[in-house]
Design an enzyme around this catalytic site. Structure first.
Site, PDB file in Angstrom:
ATOM      1  N   TYR A   1       0.839  -1.199   0.000  1.00 41.29           N
ATOM      2  CA  TYR A   1       0.000   0.000   0.000  1.00 41.29           C
ATOM      3  C   TYR A   1       0.869   1.243   0.000  1.00 41.29           C
ATOM      4  O   TYR A   1       2.088   1.163   0.182  1.00 41.29           O
ATOM      5  CB  TYR A   1      -0.954  -0.004   1.202  1.00 41.29           C
ATOM      6  CG  TYR A   1      -0.314   0.457   2.480  1.00 41.29           C
ATOM      7  CD1 TYR A   1       0.500  -0.384   3.225  1.00 41.29           C
ATOM      8  CD2 TYR A   1      -0.481   1.759   2.928  1.00 41.29           C
ATOM      9  CE1 TYR A   1       1.111   0.045   4.379  1.00 41.29           C
ATOM     10  CE2 TYR A   1       0.129   2.207   4.095  1.00 41.29           C
ATOM     11  CZ  TYR A   1       0.926   1.343   4.804  1.00 41.29           C
ATOM     12  OH  TYR A   1       1.539   1.785   5.942  1.00 41.29           O
TER      13      TYR A   1
ATOM     14  N   ARG B   1       7.941   4.541  -4.780  1.00 38.19           N
ATOM     15  CA  ARG B   1       8.043   3.656  -3.616  1.00 38.19           C
ATOM     16  C   ARG B   1       7.014   2.531  -3.708  1.00 38.19           C
ATOM     17  O   ARG B   1       7.294   1.391  -3.333  1.00 38.19           O
ATOM     18  CB  ARG B   1       7.868   4.455  -2.324  1.00 38.19           C
ATOM     19  CG  ARG B   1       8.145   3.620  -1.085  1.00 38.19           C
ATOM     20  CD  ARG B   1       8.269   4.456   0.152  1.00 38.19           C
ATOM     21  NE  ARG B   1       6.990   5.038   0.554  1.00 38.19           N
ATOM     22  CZ  ARG B   1       6.839   5.829   1.617  1.00 38.19           C
ATOM     23  NH1 ARG B   1       7.871   6.123   2.375  1.00 38.19           N
ATOM     24  NH2 ARG B   1       5.654   6.319   1.918  1.00 38.19           N
TER      25      ARG B   1
ATOM     26  N   LYS C   1       6.119  -1.578   1.921  1.00 38.31           N
ATOM     27  CA  LYS C   1       4.939  -1.093   2.658  1.00 38.31           C
ATOM     28  C   LYS C   1       3.878  -2.173   2.473  1.00 38.31           C
ATOM     29  O   LYS C   1       3.087  -2.149   1.536  1.00 38.31           O
ATOM     30  CB  LYS C   1       4.488   0.281   2.129  1.00 38.31           C
ATOM     31  CG  LYS C   1       5.208   1.428   2.840  1.00 38.31           C
ATOM     32  CD  LYS C   1       4.733   2.777   2.401  1.00 38.31           C
ATOM     33  CE  LYS C   1       3.473   3.248   3.089  1.00 38.31           C
ATOM     34  NZ  LYS C   1       3.689   3.877   4.398  1.00 38.31           N
TER      35      LYS C   1
ATOM     36  N   GLU D   1      11.217   2.954  14.813  1.00 33.87           N
ATOM     37  CA  GLU D   1      10.248   3.919  14.272  1.00 33.87           C
ATOM     38  C   GLU D   1       8.893   3.719  14.941  1.00 33.87           C
ATOM     39  O   GLU D   1       8.695   2.781  15.706  1.00 33.87           O
ATOM     40  CB  GLU D   1      10.116   3.726  12.763  1.00 33.87           C
ATOM     41  CG  GLU D   1       9.601   2.356  12.371  1.00 33.87           C
ATOM     42  CD  GLU D   1       9.551   2.136  10.862  1.00 33.87           C
ATOM     43  OE1 GLU D   1       9.454   3.114  10.110  1.00 33.87           O
ATOM     44  OE2 GLU D   1       9.599   0.955  10.452  1.00 33.87           O
TER      45      GLU D   1
ATOM     46  N   LEU E   1      11.268   2.101   7.783  1.00 33.55           N
ATOM     47  CA  LEU E   1      10.882   2.584   6.462  1.00 33.55           C
ATOM     48  C   LEU E   1      11.549   3.949   6.284  1.00 33.55           C
ATOM     49  O   LEU E   1      11.463   4.800   7.173  1.00 33.55           O
ATOM     50  CB  LEU E   1       9.354   2.736   6.383  1.00 33.55           C
ATOM     51  CG  LEU E   1       8.840   3.350   5.078  1.00 33.55           C
ATOM     52  CD1 LEU E   1       8.945   2.348   3.925  1.00 33.55           C
ATOM     53  CD2 LEU E   1       7.399   3.813   5.212  1.00 33.55           C
TER      54      LEU E   1
HETATM   55  N1  PLP Z   1       7.253   4.312   9.203  1.00 36.14           N
HETATM   56  C1  PLP Z   1       6.161   3.551   9.027  1.00 36.14           C
HETATM   57  C2  PLP Z   1       6.125   2.185   9.626  1.00 36.14           C
HETATM   58  C3  PLP Z   1       5.078   4.033   8.285  1.00 36.14           C
HETATM   59  O1  PLP Z   1       3.987   3.260   8.108  1.00 36.14           O
HETATM   60  C4  PLP Z   1       5.142   5.347   7.763  1.00 36.14           C
HETATM   61  C5  PLP Z   1       4.017   5.903   6.992  1.00 36.14           C
HETATM   62  O2  PLP Z   1       3.072   5.259   6.693  1.00 36.14           O
HETATM   63  C6  PLP Z   1       6.289   6.113   7.976  1.00 36.14           C
HETATM   64  C7  PLP Z   1       7.324   5.561   8.694  1.00 36.14           C
HETATM   65  C8  PLP Z   1       6.400   7.510   7.409  1.00 36.14           C
HETATM   66  O3  PLP Z   1       6.532   7.482   6.011  1.00 36.14           O
HETATM   67  P1  PLP Z   1       6.151   8.729   5.092  1.00 36.14           P
HETATM   68  O4  PLP Z   1       6.883   9.900   5.622  1.00 36.14           O
HETATM   69  O5  PLP Z   1       6.651   8.339   3.735  1.00 36.14           O
HETATM   70  O6  PLP Z   1       4.673   8.899   5.171  1.00 36.14           O
END
Ligand code: PLP
Length: 294
Positions: free
Chosen positions: A31, A50, A149, A182, A206
């Protein structure tokens, strides 16, 4: 409400997916979350690249290209008359007989859901939000690459359950080595000795698109940034803490477990800079997408 399902926009009442869908049966799919400001998909190419990277990492043939996905997003926005939106793109392996073999599914299931973006309460930005350090550890990156993701989100959901029990907004997970990794849907930053710290991708996170932009903004603003391995004790000693993601942007933190923090200068400056980046991007890209609203 209208949903884009596979190859067309349909009313949500008709947007149905098979019980044999491997996304449902196995979490086999990917996703992406997008934010649309004033009709412009922010960092569209980065997000869609991505998405395709996630697909490649699980050997999923998307059966469409980046411009096809972008067009589907615009069509969904138009069908719902949305210009400030939150978009969830979901692509599963598709439906097929029970069994793990991806070749059982002939076509991916492709879904675009767009909702009006509801701002987070202003108090979250002025006062900060509460975090906990979850007991649930982040999946080992060697077991499940965090760059995927994935629809398989139970690791994060278990940490989110802990956050909810503690009446916190977000849970920060440590990796198997005990270093900060995270949040369940966000990346974490903290400021100590005037230096902006954030766990490096090697910690099993991520590499958030917002994270990268905030690191760039911090450097451009003359701040020092350190990516690396950090402990909870180092986080507790910080002067400022904030988290980032596509929808929260730069969200200050007022508490981690029992340790309190003030919303500091760096968090405020980086949020302001992020908003400037968004405005500049929207100005530049406005009119580049299909003129669906005319
Ligand atoms: N880490 C995780 C596990 C996430 O699910 C997300 C966003 O969905 C992020 C970090 C932040 O990513 P982004 O800045 O690309 O939204």
């Amino acid at each position: 409400m209208f949903i884009y399902l596979n190859d067309k926009v349909v009313p949500s009442s008709e947007a149905k997916v098979s019980v044999f869908d491997h996304g449902f049966l196995y979490g086999d799919g990917i996703y992406e979350t997008l934010r649309v400001y004033d009709g412009v998909i922010f960092m569209a190419d980065e997000h869609l690249r991505r998405l395709f990277r996630s697909a490649a990492l699980i050997g999923l043939d998307m059966h469409r290209d980046i411009s096809g996905v972008k067009l589907a997003v615009y069509e969904t926005l138009q069908a719902n008359s949305l210009i400030n939106a939150y978009v969830r793109l979901t692509v599963s392996r598709g439906y097929g007989p029970i069994g793990l073999d991806p070749d059982l599914c002939k076509e991916p299931t492709f879904v675009v859901i767009a909702n009006a973006f509801k701002d987070y309460p202003q108090a979250f930005y002025s006062e900060g939000i509460k975090l906990i350090i979850a007991a649930t550890r982040r999946n080992l990156k060697e077991a499940l690459n965090p760059q995927i993701k994935s629809l398989n989100f139970l690791n994060n959901i278990l940490a989110k359950i802990e956050a909810k029990k503690a009446d916190a907004h977000e849970a920060i997970m440590l990796n198997a080595a005990g270093h900060l990794a995270e949040g369940t849907i966000s990346n974490i930053f903290f400021v100590s000795d005037g230096i902006v710290h954030t766990p490096s991708p090697e910690c099993g996170i991520l590499d958030g698109i917002t994270r990268s932009l905030v690191i760039e903004d911090a450097v451009k603003s003359g701040m020092r940034v350190k990516e690396g391995e950090f402990t909870t004790a180092e986080l507790y000693r910080a002067t400022e803490v904030f988290i980032t993601n596509t929808t929260m942007e730069v969200m200050p933190v007022s508490r981690v477990d029992t340790v309190k923090f003030k919303v500091g200068e760096a968090s405020r400056a980086l949020l302001k800079k992020y908003k400037q980046e968004v405005n500049g991007y929207v100005k530049e890209k406005k009119g580049e997408g299909p003129s669906l609203w005319e």
